[in-house]
Scaffold this motif. Structure first.
Motif, mmCIF file in Angstrom:
data_model
loop_
_atom_site.group_PDB
_atom_site.id
_atom_site.type_symbol
_atom_site.label_atom_id
_atom_site.label_comp_id
_atom_site.label_asym_id
_atom_site.label_seq_id
_atom_site.Cartn_x
_atom_site.Cartn_y
_atom_site.Cartn_z
ATOM 1 N N VAL A 250 2.414 1.728 0.867
ATOM 2 C CA VAL A 250 1.880 1.026 2.026
ATOM 3 C C VAL A 250 2.907 1.091 3.146
ATOM 4 C CG1 VAL A 250 1.087 -1.188 2.933
ATOM 5 C CG2 VAL A 250 0.458 -0.509 0.612
ATOM 6 N N HIS A 251 2.467 1.567 4.284
ATOM 7 C CA HIS A 251 3.331 1.778 5.446
ATOM 8 C C HIS A 251 3.689 0.436 6.082
ATOM 9 C CE1 HIS A 251 3.807 4.576 9.231
ATOM 10 N NE2 HIS A 251 4.937 4.015 8.852
ATOM 11 N N THR A 252 4.984 0.193 6.357
ATOM 12 C CA THR A 252 5.377 -1.095 6.941
ATOM 13 C C THR A 252 6.158 -0.973 8.242
ATOM 14 O OG1 THR A 252 7.440 -1.198 5.656
ATOM 15 C CG2 THR A 252 5.477 -2.191 4.680
ATOM 16 N N ASN B 69 -5.915 8.999 2.696
ATOM 17 C CA ASN B 69 -6.100 7.683 2.072
ATOM 18 C C ASN B 69 -7.488 7.126 2.409
ATOM 19 O OD1 ASN B 69 -5.972 5.019 1.196
ATOM 20 N ND2 ASN B 69 -3.827 4.803 1.745
ATOM 21 N N PRO B 70 -8.345 6.907 1.409
ATOM 22 C CA PRO B 70 -9.735 6.502 1.689
ATOM 23 C C PRO B 70 -9.898 5.068 2.157
ATOM 24 C CG PRO B 70 -9.372 6.648 -0.673
ATOM 25 C CD PRO B 70 -8.127 7.184 -0.022
ATOM 26 N N ALA C 56 0.199 -2.441 -11.369
ATOM 27 C CA ALA C 56 0.068 -3.884 -11.579
ATOM 28 C C ALA C 56 -0.353 -4.613 -10.307
ATOM 29 C CB ALA C 56 1.393 -4.457 -12.075
ATOM 30 N N ASP C 57 -0.206 -3.939 -9.150
ATOM 31 C CA ASP C 57 -0.478 -4.590 -7.871
ATOM 32 C C ASP C 57 -1.861 -4.287 -7.315
ATOM 33 O OD1 ASP C 57 2.216 -5.608 -7.702
ATOM 34 O OD2 ASP C 57 2.827 -3.552 -7.227
ATOM 35 N N VAL C 58 -2.621 -3.397 -7.964
ATOM 36 C CA VAL C 58 -3.919 -2.999 -7.417
ATOM 37 C C VAL C 58 -4.995 -3.113 -8.489
ATOM 38 C CG1 VAL C 58 -2.921 -1.431 -5.709
ATOM 39 C CG2 VAL C 58 -3.488 -0.558 -7.981
ATOM 40 N N ASP C 59 -6.225 -3.085 -8.052
ATOM 41 C CA ASP C 59 -7.360 -3.148 -8.971
ATOM 42 C C ASP C 59 -7.299 -1.978 -9.947
ATOM 43 O OD1 ASP C 59 -10.190 -2.659 -9.919
ATOM 44 O OD2 ASP C 59 -10.509 -4.478 -8.742
ATOM 45 N N ARG D 189 -15.466 1.878 2.388
ATOM 46 C CA ARG D 189 -15.428 0.425 2.251
ATOM 47 C C ARG D 189 -15.152 -0.017 0.818
ATOM 48 N NH1 ARG D 189 -20.107 -3.863 4.300
ATOM 49 N NH2 ARG D 189 -18.940 -5.749 3.767
ATOM 50 N N GLU D 190 -15.707 0.697 -0.163
ATOM 51 C CA GLU D 190 -15.528 0.305 -1.558
ATOM 52 C C GLU D 190 -14.059 0.420 -1.976
ATOM 53 O OE1 GLU D 190 -18.007 2.249 -0.455
ATOM 54 O OE2 GLU D 190 -19.544 0.681 -0.678
ATOM 55 N N ILE D 191 -13.418 1.508 -1.579
ATOM 56 C CA ILE D 191 -11.995 1.664 -1.912
ATOM 57 C C ILE D 191 -11.160 0.627 -1.184
ATOM 58 C CG2 ILE D 191 -10.007 3.216 -1.792
ATOM 59 C CD1 ILE D 191 -12.105 3.998 -3.857
ATOM 60 N N ALA D 192 -11.502 0.347 0.065
ATOM 61 C CA ALA D 192 -10.775 -0.679 0.810
ATOM 62 C C ALA D 192 -10.873 -2.025 0.100
ATOM 63 C CB ALA D 192 -11.324 -0.780 2.230
ATOM 64 N N ALA D 193 -12.065 -2.349 -0.421
ATOM 65 C CA ALA D 193 -12.245 -3.616 -1.130
ATOM 66 C C ALA D 193 -11.414 -3.657 -2.408
ATOM 67 C CB ALA D 193 -13.723 -3.814 -1.448
ATOM 68 N N LEU D 194 -11.371 -2.535 -3.151
ATOM 69 C CA LEU D 194 -10.551 -2.485 -4.362
ATOM 70 C C LEU D 194 -9.066 -2.636 -4.044
ATOM 71 C CD1 LEU D 194 -12.315 0.392 -6.343
ATOM 72 C CD2 LEU D 194 -12.334 -2.057 -6.896
ATOM 73 N N ALA D 195 -8.677 -2.238 -2.826
ATOM 74 C CA ALA D 195 -7.282 -2.392 -2.399
ATOM 75 C C ALA D 195 -7.007 -3.774 -1.825
ATOM 76 C CB ALA D 195 -6.937 -1.318 -1.366
#
Length: 336
Positions: A86-88, A233-234, A149-152, A239-245
């Motif tokens: 994740v870009h910060t 990066n989807p 461990a940090d994602v769906d 939208r579905e991948i964004a929700a899983l993230a």
């Protein structure tokens, strides 16, 4: 959760992409369109010539797409303890304008690792030189390493079904050891040339505000930027991948937001090569829904002035749906 490998021990790992990246005239135009930058020097060679450039000048954040290709070997084959990044934070340091026809050589280095709130913050430094060894740009990219461990748990399978085909067969850049001799940093063109800004140093004071701008982003804009920049990066179009993230919907790329912001400032300046540093902390995001355009509102203010160097520091603010996208964003600019 502890990282499963000694990432701190990799600090200093570096390599050079064996092949150069040639800056194409049409690629500059494609990228300028993707970041909605209408400055004539990105589009017209005669307008670029009027500003003293021997060809179209690339938008401020253009080298991020060059770095994305060069960094693939580090992110994909060295930093294997993470499932995603994740870009910060992002910093560009300019030493020479990037022009159509330039051939850039790219060095990649994992320059620092910090552990913050149980997460690894990794800073990658890209050094761009021309084929004579002169320094062109230095770019620092900070990302957070994300583990499974940090994602769906379903996100991996979901991405596999929709991500662009052929990524596993696309060749990573061939890498070689970088030279040990120091860079030739004598030709700091961006910091010594006479800028052709429409604004003179004497015409501004601390506290002056830039004319505000509202940029509109549709899903089509996100898909176009993804294709031009090579960002697969989807979360930026599915939208579905964004929700899983863990996101509320599809979000705009951080570098797209930075590109919009750079164009906002350079169109005020009148000379895209007048920026010598641009840094931003990416603290939030712009949501782009399927049925309506998202908006990013840009404002800017002159924070400080240096009479001896004839430079100004501009604070850039970007907001979407009332949220600040940048925790802090500043640009150092030179004025005539």
């Amino acid at each position: 959760m502890e990282t499963a490998f000694d990432v701190a021990g990799l600090v200093g790992y570096r390599y050079r992409a064996e092949d150069y990246y040639e800056i194409g005239r049409e690629k500059i135009r494609e990228y300028a369109r993707a970041v909605q930058d209408s400055h004539p020097a990105h589009w017209s060679e005669s307008d670029a010539d009027e500003l003293g450039y021997a060809g179209l000048i690339a938008p401020t954040t253009f080298t991020s797409i060059v770095a994305m290709q060069a960094n693939r070997a580090l992110l994909g084959t060295v930093l294997t303890g993470y499932d995603m990044f994740v870009h910060t934070d992002q910093v560009f340091e300019m030493y020479k304008p990037v022009l159509a026809g330039d051939r850039l050589i790219i060095d990649v280095e994992l320059s620092s690792v910090r552990r913050v709130a149980g997460k690894d913050l990794l800073t990658i430094t890209n050094t761009f030189t021309d084929r004579s060894g002169r320094l062109v740009q230095i770019m620092h990219t900070t990302v957070v390493g994300i583990t499974s461990a940090d994602v769906d748990a379903d996100i991996g399978d979901a991405i596999e079904g929709i991500v662009m085909s052929g990524l596993e067969t696309a060749p990573s850049p061939t890498i070689v050891d970088p030279p040990v001799e120091p860079l030739d940093q004598t030709a700091h063109v961006s910091r010594t040339r006479q800028p052709h800004t429409t604004i003179r140093f004497e015409d501004i004071t601390v506290g002056d505000e830039l004319p505000p701008l509202t940029a509109h982003l549709t899903r089509g804009d996100l898909v176009n930027y993804a294709g031009v920049a090579g960002d697969v990066n989807p979360i930026h179009w599915n939208r579905e991948i964004a929700a899983l993230a863990g996101l509320p919907d599809v979000i705009a790329h951080g570098m797209l937001s930075m590109g919009l912001g750079a164009g906002f400032v350079t169109n005020w300046l009148g000379d895209p090569g007048a920026i010598v540093r641009y840094g931003a902390r990416l603290s939030n995001y712009a949501v782009v829904e399927a049925v309506s355009a998202g908006e990013v509102e840009f404002t800017g203010r002159v924070k400080s002035l240096d009479p001896q160097a004839r430079t100004a520091t501009v604070v850039l603010v970007a907001k979407s749906a009332g949220r600040k996208i940048f925790g802090l964003a500043t640009l150092d600019v030179r004025l005539r």
